[in-house]
Design a protein around this motif. Structure first.
Motif, PDB file in Angstrom:
ATOM      1  N   ASP A 111     -20.788  -6.068 125.807  1.00 49.89           N
ATOM      2  CA  ASP A 111     -19.585  -6.008 126.637  1.00 49.89           C
ATOM      3  C   ASP A 111     -19.960  -6.651 127.973  1.00 49.89           C
ATOM      4  O   ASP A 111     -20.708  -6.065 128.757  1.00 49.89           O
ATOM      5  N   VAL A 112     -19.479  -7.874 128.192  1.00 42.53           N
ATOM      6  CA  VAL A 112     -19.841  -8.610 129.402  1.00 42.53           C
ATOM      7  C   VAL A 112     -18.594  -9.170 130.075  1.00 42.53           C
ATOM      8  O   VAL A 112     -17.566  -9.388 129.445  1.00 42.53           O
ATOM      9  N   GLN A 113     -18.726  -9.400 131.358  1.00 38.30           N
ATOM     10  CA  GLN A 113     -17.676 -10.031 132.137  1.00 38.30           C
ATOM     11  C   GLN A 113     -18.119 -11.463 132.408  1.00 38.30           C
ATOM     12  O   GLN A 113     -19.109 -11.690 133.099  1.00 38.30           O
ATOM     13  N   LEU A 114     -17.395 -12.429 131.837  1.00 41.73           N
ATOM     14  CA  LEU A 114     -17.732 -13.828 132.050  1.00 41.73           C
ATOM     15  C   LEU A 114     -17.483 -14.217 133.507  1.00 41.73           C
ATOM     16  O   LEU A 114     -16.726 -13.561 134.226  1.00 41.73           O
ATOM     17  N   TYR A 115     -18.076 -15.301 133.915  1.00 40.82           N
ATOM     18  CA  TYR A 115     -18.060 -15.744 135.309  1.00 40.82           C
ATOM     19  C   TYR A 115     -16.649 -15.926 135.865  1.00 40.82           C
ATOM     20  O   TYR A 115     -16.369 -15.543 136.990  1.00 40.82           O
ATOM     21  N   LYS A 116     -15.757 -16.514 135.067  1.00 38.83           N
ATOM     22  CA  LYS A 116     -14.380 -16.740 135.514  1.00 38.83           C
ATOM     23  C   LYS A 116     -13.420 -16.480 134.363  1.00 38.83           C
ATOM     24  O   LYS A 116     -13.829 -16.194 133.243  1.00 38.83           O
ATOM     25  N   SER A 117     -12.138 -16.655 134.627  1.00 37.80           N
ATOM     26  CA  SER A 117     -11.116 -16.406 133.617  1.00 37.80           C
ATOM     27  C   SER A 117     -11.123 -17.501 132.544  1.00 37.80           C
ATOM     28  O   SER A 117     -11.613 -18.604 132.757  1.00 37.80           O
ATOM     29  N   VAL A 118     -10.568 -17.137 131.372  1.00 36.65           N
ATOM     30  CA  VAL A 118     -10.564 -18.032 130.220  1.00 36.65           C
ATOM     31  C   VAL A 118      -9.166 -18.121 129.620  1.00 36.65           C
ATOM     32  O   VAL A 118      -8.313 -17.281 129.881  1.00 36.65           O
ATOM     33  N   ASN A 119      -8.955 -19.140 128.813  1.00 38.31           N
ATOM     34  CA  ASN A 119      -7.691 -19.321 128.110  1.00 38.31           C
ATOM     35  C   ASN A 119      -7.864 -18.763 126.696  1.00 38.31           C
ATOM     36  O   ASN A 119      -8.407 -19.429 125.817  1.00 38.31           O
ATOM     37  N   VAL A 120      -7.420 -17.545 126.493  1.00 37.98           N
ATOM     38  CA  VAL A 120      -7.601 -16.865 125.209  1.00 37.98           C
ATOM     39  C   VAL A 120      -6.907 -17.620 124.085  1.00 37.98           C
ATOM     40  O   VAL A 120      -7.454 -17.765 122.990  1.00 37.98           O
ATOM     41  N   CYS A 121      -5.712 -18.113 124.338  1.00 42.50           N
ATOM     42  CA  CYS A 121      -4.933 -18.787 123.285  1.00 42.50           C
ATOM     43  C   CYS A 121      -5.597 -20.068 122.782  1.00 42.50           C
ATOM     44  O   CYS A 121      -5.446 -20.429 121.623  1.00 42.50           O
ATOM     45  N   ALA A 122      -6.335 -20.751 123.637  1.00 44.84           N
ATOM     46  CA  ALA A 122      -6.989 -22.000 123.241  1.00 44.84           C
ATOM     47  C   ALA A 122      -8.412 -21.773 122.732  1.00 44.84           C
ATOM     48  O   ALA A 122      -9.048 -22.699 122.262  1.00 44.84           O
ATOM     49  N   SER A 123      -8.908 -20.556 122.815  1.00 49.23           N
ATOM     50  CA  SER A 123     -10.260 -20.242 122.379  1.00 49.23           C
ATOM     51  C   SER A 123     -10.276 -19.914 120.890  1.00 49.23           C
ATOM     52  O   SER A 123      -9.280 -19.449 120.340  1.00 49.23           O
ATOM     53  N   THR A 124     -11.411 -20.175 120.255  1.00 48.61           N
ATOM     54  CA  THR A 124     -11.531 -19.939 118.819  1.00 48.61           C
ATOM     55  C   THR A 124     -12.845 -19.233 118.510  1.00 48.61           C
ATOM     56  O   THR A 124     -13.790 -19.271 119.287  1.00 48.61           O
ATOM     57  N   MET A 125     -12.875 -18.596 117.338  1.00 42.77           N
ATOM     58  CA  MET A 125     -14.086 -17.935 116.875  1.00 42.77           C
ATOM     59  C   MET A 125     -14.219 -18.139 115.383  1.00 42.77           C
ATOM     60  O   MET A 125     -13.231 -18.053 114.656  1.00 42.77           O
ATOM     61  N   ASP A 126     -15.426 -18.384 114.950  1.00 44.75           N
ATOM     62  CA  ASP A 126     -15.697 -18.526 113.526  1.00 44.75           C
ATOM     63  C   ASP A 126     -16.635 -17.402 113.115  1.00 44.75           C
ATOM     64  O   ASP A 126     -17.834 -17.446 113.391  1.00 44.75           O
ATOM     65  N   LYS A 127     -16.074 -16.385 112.475  1.00 40.46           N
ATOM     66  CA  LYS A 127     -16.869 -15.257 111.999  1.00 40.46           C
ATOM     67  C   LYS A 127     -17.494 -15.552 110.642  1.00 40.46           C
ATOM     68  O   LYS A 127     -18.315 -14.792 110.173  1.00 40.46           O
ATOM     69  N   ALA A 128     -17.112 -16.643 109.999  1.00 45.66           N
ATOM     70  CA  ALA A 128     -17.589 -16.950 108.661  1.00 45.66           C
ATOM     71  C   ALA A 128     -18.965 -17.629 108.678  1.00 45.66           C
ATOM     72  O   ALA A 128     -19.620 -17.707 107.659  1.00 45.66           O
ATOM     73  N   ARG A 129     -19.377 -18.120 109.810  1.00 41.26           N
ATOM     74  CA  ARG A 129     -20.692 -18.763 109.908  1.00 41.26           C
ATOM     75  C   ARG A 129     -21.794 -17.721 109.794  1.00 41.26           C
ATOM     76  O   ARG A 129     -21.564 -16.533 109.955  1.00 41.26           O
ATOM     77  N   ARG A 130     -22.987 -18.190 109.549  1.00 34.52           N
ATOM     78  CA  ARG A 130     -24.131 -17.272 109.489  1.00 34.52           C
ATOM     79  C   ARG A 130     -24.295 -16.533 110.816  1.00 34.52           C
ATOM     80  O   ARG A 130     -24.618 -15.356 110.841  1.00 34.52           O
ATOM     81  N   LEU A 131     -24.062 -17.225 111.909  1.00 32.14           N
ATOM     82  CA  LEU A 131     -24.077 -16.629 113.241  1.00 32.14           C
ATOM     83  C   LEU A 131     -22.685 -16.778 113.834  1.00 32.14           C
ATOM     84  O   LEU A 131     -22.162 -17.887 113.907  1.00 32.14           O
ATOM     85  N   PRO A 132     -22.036 -15.695 114.271  1.00 29.05           N
ATOM     86  CA  PRO A 132     -20.707 -15.825 114.879  1.00 29.05           C
ATOM     87  C   PRO A 132     -20.741 -16.816 116.043  1.00 29.05           C
ATOM     88  O   PRO A 132     -21.654 -16.783 116.878  1.00 29.05           O
TER      89      PRO A 132
END
Length: 157
Positions: free
Chosen positions: A53-74
């Motif tokens: 649980d971390v607070q990133l340096y600045k704000s981000v665009n959640v809608c344009a961000s992606t995640m691939d949980k299917a890879r060997r490493l998320p």
């Protein structure tokens, strides 16, 4: 059950953060990314629960961000809200926690960004968009103004 923190590997471009959770064979993976930059991750590997649980340096665009949980490493491609190079990954000043490390596979220096072709990273982003997880699965949070609605997340702009 024991809880540990996985290693977080990161690199950046002026518009993007590349973040890899170094947790092979993760199961029950949960991710939460908030516009203010709060990033939480929880998963299991063998008999151990891993959380960060971390607070990133600045704000981000959640809608344009992606995640691939299917890879060997998320793997996450997190779009910055404002273009520019961050001084560090986390908002907290000082030495970063031991579990936060540079991802040398993706790392470039700021002055080299224009000289190095980002074509492979653009292709990666396009492929990630094909696997894009809906914001509801990213547990996208809404502004406090939206608390009086029916609880359903609104569409991304």
């Amino acid at each position: 059950m024991r809880t540990r923190q996985p290693d977080i590997l990161w690199a950046q471009r002026s518009h993007t953060i590349y973040l890899t959770v170094a947790l092979p064979d993760a199961t029950d993976t949960q991710l939460k990314l908030e516009p203010d930059g709060r990033f939480t991750f929880r998963a299991r590997s063998k008999d151990v629960v891993y959380e960060v649980d971390v607070q990133l340096y600045k704000s981000v665009n959640v809608c344009a961000s992606t995640m691939d949980k299917a890879r060997r490493l998320p793997f996450c491609v997190i779009e910055k809200q404002e273009r520019g190079w961050w001084e560090r990954l986390l908002k907290t000043e000082g030495k970063p926690p031991q579990f936060v490390k540079a991802d040398w596979d993706y790392w470039i220096e700021e002055e080299d960004e224009d000289a190095i072709s980002d074509e492979c990273f653009h292709r990666l982003s396009l492929n990630m968009n094909k696997l894009k997880i809906p914001p509801s699965e990213l547990e996208r949070t809404r502004d406090s103004d939206d608390e009086d609605d029916d609880g359903a997340p609104g569409p991304c702009p």
